[in-house]
Motif scaffolding. Structure first.
Motif, PDB file in Angstrom:
ATOM      1  N   SER A 131       0.800  -1.327   0.337  1.00 56.00           N
ATOM      2  CA  SER A 131      -0.076   0.157   0.079  1.00 56.00           C
ATOM      3  C   SER A 131       0.915   1.211  -0.177  1.00 56.00           C
ATOM      4  N   HIS A 181       1.543   5.159  -0.217  1.00 55.78           N
ATOM      5  CA  HIS A 181       0.682   6.450   0.718  1.00 55.78           C
ATOM      6  C   HIS A 181       1.520   7.783   0.532  1.00 55.78           C
ATOM      7  N   GLU A 189       5.689   4.180  10.047  1.00 55.12           N
ATOM      8  CA  GLU A 189       4.682   3.044   9.672  1.00 55.12           C
ATOM      9  C   GLU A 189       3.363   2.887  10.432  1.00 55.12           C
ATOM     10  N   THR A 190       3.414   2.638  11.990  1.00 55.67           N
ATOM     11  CA  THR A 190       2.318   2.657  12.515  1.00 55.67           C
ATOM     12  C   THR A 190       1.356   3.862  12.583  1.00 55.67           C
ATOM     13  N   SER A 219      -0.613   3.496   9.079  1.00 52.30           N
ATOM     14  CA  SER A 219      -1.514   2.653   9.103  1.00 52.30           C
ATOM     15  C   SER A 219      -2.592   3.175   9.747  1.00 52.30           C
ATOM     16  N   SER A 220      -2.481   3.719  10.935  1.00 56.66           N
ATOM     17  CA  SER A 220      -3.482   4.050  11.595  1.00 56.66           C
ATOM     18  C   SER A 220      -4.438   5.223  11.031  1.00 56.66           C
ATOM     19  N   PHE A 227      -6.493   3.908   8.229  1.00 60.74           N
ATOM     20  CA  PHE A 227      -7.748   2.997   8.852  1.00 60.74           C
ATOM     21  C   PHE A 227      -8.748   3.885   9.234  1.00 60.74           C
ATOM     22  N   ILE A 284      -6.733  -4.467   6.697  1.00 59.98           N
ATOM     23  CA  ILE A 284      -6.030  -3.948   7.915  1.00 59.98           C
ATOM     24  C   ILE A 284      -6.228  -4.599   9.148  1.00 59.98           C
ATOM     25  N   SER A 326      -4.338  -7.629   9.244  1.00 59.79           N
ATOM     26  CA  SER A 326      -3.116  -7.543   9.039  1.00 59.79           C
ATOM     27  C   SER A 326      -2.571  -8.225   7.559  1.00 59.79           C
ATOM     28  N   VAL A 346      -2.278  -6.478   4.867  1.00 61.09           N
ATOM     29  CA  VAL A 346      -1.432  -5.715   4.022  1.00 61.09           C
ATOM     30  C   VAL A 346       0.014  -5.772   4.539  1.00 61.09           C
ATOM     31  N   PHE A 393       2.872  -0.772   4.553  1.00 60.96           N
ATOM     32  CA  PHE A 393       2.484   0.342   4.322  1.00 60.96           C
ATOM     33  C   PHE A 393       3.622   1.428   3.947  1.00 60.96           C
TER      34      PHE A 393
END
Length: 305
Positions: free
Chosen positions: A73, A75, A211-212, A215-216, A219, A232, A235, A237, A240
């Motif tokens: 993914s 971004h 990354e954390t 993804s958050s 989401f 997501i 898990s 993916v 990210f």
């Protein structure tokens, strides 16, 4: 080399199978060095993306028996290289590149425009993926403008992504799924700006730094096709991948590359002048990052020249 027969459709909407075309798809001999070289030469400014893509793709392509499809993914804000990165990946796997019958590109705005038809799109998309992977295990599916996709739609592909040998007699474990999205761009911009204000080189930013939060953010983004996505939550993916906002010197380099592509002698002084005149920068006070990235360079360069 893998040999596949393609399942060809006239259009994505509606999905009407044609007779299977009696041809084969030959994949390039995948090499770590080949991918590394092209990423370093054409995606150098995105150091995190280049490294993660190189490692993820090399590990996947060299594995004859992966546990699941590879799901990436991408971004970042507009013009930071997400589309370019997906094209480089394609060119390093398929001899015909983006023209390959085994590469399937979906634009959320074009292919899935109406919210009221989401359930229909789900059925069609599952049909399309099932048919093409049945005929070519190494199929690739690219979904652009994920931030404009109706929430919940992409979850229909979850059955193809879980860890299992086969689904209804078909293995999806060698397929590749790539999502392209502007969602999460604000997180990446803020992180990059914080490093800049602290006098740190952007090259010091690591995947673990973003990354954390990325993804958050994706989401929980109501305007994202991955909003509260089961992909997501489960898990599925694998990575990210952040594409950081581009600075003034990146725009200068983009202009010089475009000059060279047009057969002109790259002129750094002229490129610097143009980077100031044809591109707007943000935030307003600092003016650090290019608003359009490098996306409008080609069209604006024609007018400037």
């Amino acid at each position: 080399q893998a040999v596949c027969s393609p399942l060809h459709y006239n259009n994505f909407l509606p999905l009407i199978p044609e007779t299977i075309v009696p041809s084969v798809c030959y994949f390039l001999s995948f090499s770590f060095q080949g991918l590394e070289d092209v990423l370093k030469s054409q995606l150098l400014v995105q150091h995190i993306a280049s490294e993660v893509i190189m490692n993820a793709l090399t590990g996947f392509m060299n594995n004859d028996n992966p546990n699941k499809p590879l799901v990436l993914s991408f971004h970042g804000t507009t013009g930071t290289g997400k589309n370019l990165a997906s094209q480089l990946i394609v060119k390093n796997i398929y001899k015909k590149g983006m023209d390959s019958r085994f590469v399937h590109y979906f634009n959320s705005v074009v292919h899935f425009p109406y919210r009221r038809q989401v359930e229909t799109y789900k059925t069609q998309l599952q049909h399309w993926i099932r048919g093409n992977v049945t005929n070519c295990a190494h199929s690739m599916f690219i979904f652009a403008d994920m931030d404009k996709m109706h929430p919940g739609l992409i979850d229909c592909i979850k059955p193809f992504m879980v860890h299992r040998q086969k689904l209804d007699g078909v293995s999806y474990r060698k397929a590749i799924f790539i999502f392209l999205s502007n969602a999460g761009g604000e997180i990446l911009t803020q992180t990059t700006l914080d490093f800049w204000k602290a006098g740190k080189d952007r090259q010091e930013i690591k995947l673990k730094d973003v990354e954390t939060a990325l993804s958050s953010s994706v989401f929980n983004n109501h305007n994202s096709g991955l909003w509260h996505s089961s992909l997501i939550e489960s898990s599925l993916v694998d990575f990210f991948i952040p594409f950081l906002p581009l600075e003034h010197w990146h725009v200068v380099q983009c202009i010089m590359d475009e000059m060279e592509a047009r057969g002109l002698q790259p002129d750094p002084y002229k490129a610097f002048e143009m980077a100031d005149e044809i591109v707007h920068y943000f935030p307003q006070d600092e003016g650090v990052f290019s608003v359009p990235g490098c996306k409008t360079i080609a069209s604006r360069l024609r007018n400037f020249m």
